[in-house]
Design a protein around this motif. Structure first.
Motif, short mmCIF file in Angstrom:
data_model
loop_
_atom_site.label_atom_id
_atom_site.label_comp_id
_atom_site.label_asym_id
_atom_site.label_seq_id
_atom_site.Cartn_x
_atom_site.Cartn_y
_atom_site.Cartn_z
N ALA A 287 0.84 -1.20 0.00
CA ALA A 287 0.00 0.00 0.00
C ALA A 287 0.87 1.25 0.00
N MET A 288 1.96 1.21 0.77
CA MET A 288 2.82 2.39 0.83
C MET A 288 3.57 2.59 -0.48
N THR A 289 4.08 1.51 -1.06
CA THR A 289 4.80 1.61 -2.33
C THR A 289 3.89 2.21 -3.40
N GLU A 290 2.66 1.74 -3.42
CA GLU A 290 1.69 2.22 -4.40
C GLU A 290 1.36 3.70 -4.15
N ALA A 291 1.18 4.07 -2.89
CA ALA A 291 0.86 5.46 -2.56
C ALA A 291 2.02 6.38 -2.93
N ILE A 292 3.24 5.91 -2.72
CA ILE A 292 4.41 6.72 -3.07
C ILE A 292 4.47 6.91 -4.58
N ARG A 293 4.19 5.84 -5.33
CA ARG A 293 4.21 5.91 -6.80
C ARG A 293 3.26 7.02 -7.27
N ARG A 294 2.11 7.11 -6.59
CA ARG A 294 1.12 8.09 -7.04
C ARG A 294 1.38 9.50 -6.52
N HIS A 295 1.78 9.61 -5.24
CA HIS A 295 1.84 10.95 -4.62
C HIS A 295 3.24 11.52 -4.52
N LEU A 296 4.27 10.67 -4.63
CA LEU A 296 5.66 11.15 -4.57
C LEU A 296 6.40 10.54 -5.77
N PRO A 297 5.95 10.83 -7.00
CA PRO A 297 6.44 10.09 -8.18
C PRO A 297 7.95 10.21 -8.40
N ARG A 298 8.58 11.28 -7.91
CA ARG A 298 10.01 11.42 -8.16
C ARG A 298 10.88 10.80 -7.07
N ALA A 299 10.24 10.24 -6.05
CA ALA A 299 11.02 9.64 -4.96
C ALA A 299 11.60 8.30 -5.39
N VAL A 300 12.85 8.05 -4.98
CA VAL A 300 13.45 6.74 -5.17
C VAL A 300 13.18 5.92 -3.91
N VAL A 301 12.60 4.72 -4.09
CA VAL A 301 12.23 3.89 -2.94
C VAL A 301 13.30 2.82 -2.71
N ARG A 302 13.74 2.66 -1.47
CA ARG A 302 14.73 1.64 -1.11
C ARG A 302 14.24 0.80 0.07
N GLY A 303 14.79 -0.40 0.14
CA GLY A 303 14.56 -1.22 1.34
C GLY A 303 13.20 -1.87 1.41
N ALA A 304 12.57 -2.13 0.25
CA ALA A 304 11.20 -2.64 0.26
C ALA A 304 11.12 -4.15 0.47
N ALA A 305 12.24 -4.86 0.39
CA ALA A 305 12.18 -6.33 0.45
C ALA A 305 12.00 -6.87 1.86
N ALA A 306 12.18 -6.01 2.84
CA ALA A 306 12.19 -6.50 4.22
C ALA A 306 11.91 -5.36 5.17
N GLY A 307 11.71 -5.71 6.44
CA GLY A 307 11.67 -4.68 7.48
C GLY A 307 10.31 -4.09 7.73
N LEU A 308 10.33 -2.92 8.37
CA LEU A 308 9.12 -2.27 8.83
C LEU A 308 8.97 -0.86 8.27
N HIS A 309 9.94 -0.45 7.45
CA HIS A 309 9.89 0.91 6.90
C HIS A 309 10.48 0.92 5.50
N LEU A 310 10.22 1.99 4.77
CA LEU A 310 10.86 2.25 3.48
C LEU A 310 11.73 3.49 3.62
N LEU A 311 12.74 3.59 2.76
CA LEU A 311 13.48 4.84 2.64
C LEU A 311 13.15 5.45 1.29
N VAL A 312 12.70 6.70 1.29
CA VAL A 312 12.54 7.40 0.01
C VAL A 312 13.57 8.52 -0.02
#
Lengths: 427, 427
Positions: free
Chosen positions: A336-361
């Motif tokens: 849900a967060m990855t999808e929301a970032i794609r829509r609302h923060l389109p220029r952000a680079v997303v890291r760390g999505a394979a594991a854990g409890l948070h993302l880094l943009v």
């Protein structure tokens, strides 16, 4: 209707943030996203909301974030706390109280109870690939205490500086510095910490998050692991969220490869709840006795009852079931967060999505300061961590966004607000 | 027969040591005094049973005593642990789990939960004559942690030495020394610590047990209190067992007289159980913030659930009821021990009988070493503390004899064995 259908319906409503369980208080409908703000409560030198993002972070920064009024908390570090297994905990506590001999209420072994040390050794064997004798396990009051104790012991051994990942956890750095240790930054690349840079620093020890680097999510690569084994120093392995891997099996702990040079620290803060203040350390043999001495001086050992309850949850399989449930739930929230970032923060680079409890943009080549963005987000009622808090060297602005503790609908609302905040500061 | 009669019968059997409650495991008949010995379990550098009384006590001495096999444990420091209110604890835990909001499972206030700080403030007002705002209360992991944190803060304030009572607690001295502080001995007389000797030492702080001096039981007199108030240093008031007074009302805490110079430490170790690892500190205003910082670095604050359970037991009156019951039971055990000493150790001088959980017996003008007597007692299966462990200067031999945790029949058997041991060493 079957009970299963009702349970499933409640669960979905809960996961989407429409209702919240209050234990025996029943289930209540939650207003989203306009939930009431918490009361701010100052503690001693806690910086004000105004000062929080305009001055460098002090040791009071996490207290300040915690008491900051907000409607959506995306600060990293917590699993889904609404899922805490209250009923299972109470059942285990009842069994513990029914069976504990009188002597169990007295002063105990500073290393922890035999029951929990055995359960942790089994858990580490099963989930982290670590072969440890229960007698090696030291139960501590969470990773914060582990860092303090390990820092004390390394300092007594003549170590003056511990390399830390760059970027890397501000909290870890603060705890090591409080022990009088320097924390020179060691840069990362896509395979994790750069061992060549570590050699150049000339430090005797390094603090690492090999399974899921905090905050970038990089996994320490196989070649890099072998390089690290050839390096002669002590590794402080902070295995803070290793059990939370979504897209493939967890990476074995470094400790499983070089037990004689790795001081391993784990906790239940990301598995159950930070409020339990329970973790464990496996020290290299030469530090084991001095580490027990440090724990004895710290508090004579963790409290007995919560250790015994936790041991039961681990041995009965309750904790494993809880982890499986958390993983499914967290994965949906991450999506849900990855999808929301794609829509609302389109220029952000997303890291760390394979594991854990948070993302880094991160916002590469951007001109604004991430503290400015974090402050603008707070004005929208959204709490995050600016990446710069977790840096010692300059770098592109970014935010750490926790998703695990937040239902999908609230994540969507939070990231929408972040998009607005970003536009407001001209990002 | 009424339930009351049965309960009373069970209680008497239990108090006399004929049966022991095992919670849900029912009540079992205990063989007295030939109960099975515990298994010795070595920890790191724990001295062997042989070395325990022939070498000076190290920081491992209390672990060594704990794991020493014995049939009768008269070492001081524990209340009646068989009386731990298991059912009340479980009820309170159920209520806490039913009502705790989700955020209660997250990282919390390093000072402790509001609920417990409020309950402790009320308890201190009611039982210790101390007026404290709940915001002043710092919840800690027992007095051991309190000493470490206070030591850190005093050292940072430039204090290099803390005077300690002579005789005085070995454990307190070890914890302060671990903080790099010197602990020069300050002699006592029948009114407590000698403030003239304290002035001569020229120290900036002193650690005291004013309500019931450890180990002699002397109460700090009124004139001595006024003298101490005129002295300019910091007092570390260790109020370790003040609630346990048998023959008159408890003495108010020093903290109630000079809050700006007294750092007050209390705990539930003597009220409920040492295994709870829960205590509290009231610091002078100028140390309050740095003490909170020290606690944050130590472990980010005590675990939340046990704090909330304890707060309920305090607020509901359960702890008060428990204390009243303990006082009655402890008094009977004290009387049993005093009587047994009169018969089996007729030349011993008994001190500290008006309060607390232990007696001090000394053998004035005796030629033997108390460690020799303690070793001979262990050969009879009886654990005690030799007084010399709690001394820095020479003095007559003595033993600390805990009675609170031991049924009257076992006390009688233990003191009988001490009489035999004394004869064996020619005392």
């Amino acid at each position: 209707m079957s009970r299963g259908v009702v349970t499933e319906a409640y669960q979905r409503l809960s996961e989407d943030g429409h209702v919240e369980g209050r234990g025996r208080g029943g289930t209540v409908v939650v207003a989203v996203p306009g939930a009431p703000v918490e009361q701010a409560r100052g503690i001693g030198r806690t910086p004000s909301a105004e000062a929080l993002f305009t001055t460098p972070p002090t040791v009071h920064v996490f207290d300040a974030v915690r008491v900051l009024p907000s409607r959506i908390d995306l600060s990293p570090g917590a699993p889904d706390l609404a899922a805490f297994p209250r009923a299972a905990w109470l059942r285990a506590e009842r069994a513990v109280l029914a069976e504990l001999p009188t002597s169990g209420f007295g002063y105990g072994d500073p290393r922890g109870t035999e029951e929990l040390r055995r359960a942790v050794a089994y858990w580490l064997a099963r989930y982290r690939g670590i072969a440890a004798d229960p007698r090696e396990v030291l139960i501590v009051a969470g990773t914060a205490q582990a860092l303090g104790l390990i820092g004390t012991v390394l300092r007594e051994d003549g170590i003056r500086a511990i390399g830390v990942e760059e970027p890397g956890s501000l909290g870890v750095r603060q705890h090591l510095r409080n022990q009088g240790l320097e924390t020179p930054p060691v840069p990362l690349d896509e395979d994790g910490v750069r061992v060549d840079a570590l050699r150049e620093q000339g430090v005797g020890a390094v603090a690492l998050t090999p399974a899921h680097q905090f905050p970038t999510g990089v996994v320490l690569g196989g070649a890099r692991r072998r390089e690290l084994m050839a390096w002669g120093g002590v590794v402080l392995e902070d295995d803070y969220d290793a059990e939370h891997r979504y897209d493939r099996a967890p990476v074995p702990a470094l400790r499983s490869m070089v037990p004689e040079r790795v001081c391993y620290a784990g906790s239940v803060s990301k598995l159950l709840a930070p409020a339990l203040r329970t973790g464990w350390v496996l020290a290299p043999p030469r530090y084991r006795d001095t580490l027990v001495d440090a724990k004895r001086f710290a508090d004579l050992g963790n409290a007995a009852l919560p250790q015994l309850v936790l041991a039961r949850l681990m041995e009965s399989g309750e904790l494993e079931r809880h982890l499986r449930m958390l993983r499914r739930r967290h994965r949906r929230r991450r999506d849900a967060m990855t999808e929301a970032i794609r829509r609302h923060l389109p220029r952000a680079v997303v890291r760390g999505a394979a594991a854990g409890l948070h993302l880094l943009v991160t916002f590469e080549a951007a001109a604004f300061a991430d503290t400015e963005l974090a402050a603008a987000a707070v004005a929208h009622g959204v709490k995050t961590h600016p990446l710069s808090w977790h840096r010692q060297l300059p770098g592109p602005p970014g935010l750490l966004l926790g998703y695990a503790a937040t239902p999908a609908a609230v994540i969507e609302a939070g990231v929408t607000a972040l998009g607005q905040a970003l536009r407001e500061i001209g990002g």
